[in-house]
Write an enzyme that holds these catalytic residues in place. Sequence first.
Site, short mmCIF file in Angstrom:
data_model
loop_
_atom_site.label_atom_id
_atom_site.label_comp_id
_atom_site.label_asym_id
_atom_site.label_seq_id
_atom_site.Cartn_x
_atom_site.Cartn_y
_atom_site.Cartn_z
N GLU A 177 13.33 -23.48 -42.44
CA GLU A 177 14.36 -23.05 -41.49
C GLU A 177 15.52 -24.03 -41.41
OE1 GLU A 177 13.01 -22.59 -37.41
OE2 GLU A 177 14.93 -21.76 -36.77
N LYS A 219 13.95 -19.00 -43.39
CA LYS A 219 14.33 -18.58 -42.03
C LYS A 219 15.73 -19.10 -41.74
CE LYS A 219 12.91 -18.93 -37.20
NZ LYS A 219 11.79 -18.81 -36.27
P1 13P Z 1 15.58 -18.26 -31.84
O1 13P Z 1 15.28 -16.91 -32.43
O2 13P Z 1 15.54 -18.30 -30.35
O3 13P Z 1 16.79 -18.89 -32.44
O4 13P Z 1 14.38 -19.20 -32.25
C1 13P Z 1 13.93 -19.16 -33.55
C2 13P Z 1 13.22 -20.40 -33.82
O5 13P Z 1 12.07 -20.39 -34.21
C3 13P Z 1 13.92 -21.66 -33.63
O6 13P Z 1 13.27 -22.65 -34.34
#
Ligand code: 13P
Length: 340
Positions: A177, A219
Amino acid sequence: MKAPTILETAKALVAGDKGLLAMDESTPTCNRRFAALGIPQTDDVRRAYREMIVTTPNLGQCISGAILYDQTIHQETKAGIPFVKVLIDAGIIPGIKVDAGAKDLAGHEGEQVTEGLDGLRERLAQYAQMGARFAKWRAVIAVGDGIPSRGCIEANAQALARYAALCQEAGLVPVVEPEVLMDGDHTLARCAQITEEVLRAVFEQLYLQQVALEGMLLKPNMVAPGLACGTPATVVEVADATVRCLLRAVPAAVPGIAFLSGGQSSELASARLNAMNVRFKTRVPWALAFSFARAIQQPAMEIWRGEEANVPAAQQALFHRADCNRAARRGEYTAAMENT
Ligand code: 13P
């Protein structure tokens, strides 16, 4: 029964029209969201909130995997059933956030690097033993005057790649991510340029660390203007810019892309994901899925407010958001769904 391989797990997480539910807020983040709604910030209230989420009826129809947090993966329902078992019984694959959070990057004002590599091999082995089959690590890239710097992008990309390699060694699917933040007044074009640069750096490092792309998920943020940008973008503009950026920077071997919501409204997150699938689903090599925290949880948290009596209504709201995003994966989400 033979344990599923990371390739099988990665595929299962983005199969059909399901997606991930991120419920891995750290204690300070969870407390901040509770405080904004006047919900008491105690261990037991946080546990009750997570119990409300994992016991939502039929959640497994829409959600393939749920991302837990260290404290949460050790918790159980009031009746004494571990959350991990509740999820598995609902057909939901348990996952775990393993980063230790973003810390200020020395020598780089306004920028951060995510920590947590020390001892990670041992922690991953423990989580795998507890039933986790995938893990998440979030890097944050702030946008502003003169930032992000190359130093920040490279430091975060390298940490993501080292984490991902350790996950695969432990038999866990890494959910990689790199989040380009929506805070600021930057335009959609600038978000596109930075997101592409970040993704290229991340995939270069994943290659150097020998991460099997077939056994991971990405992600990313959607490509959108900053929250304070004066020039709004339409849903279609965001969908097009996002997929264009991903096509340039994400190898076809990656099985799925599960977007974070990043502070967009729940409806907008569903509408933008839907537009991507309507316009590109049959033409892109990866699944376009979701891994939302706020965009799935927020309406439910606002209804729940820490009251046992509100659990059924909150669960209904949570299921509704999950179901809207499931429809968005098929390209069948409509604004009318919000009125049912
Ligand atoms: P949000 O969808 O609230 O941005 O959170 C996703 C997430 O896992 C942040 O690390």
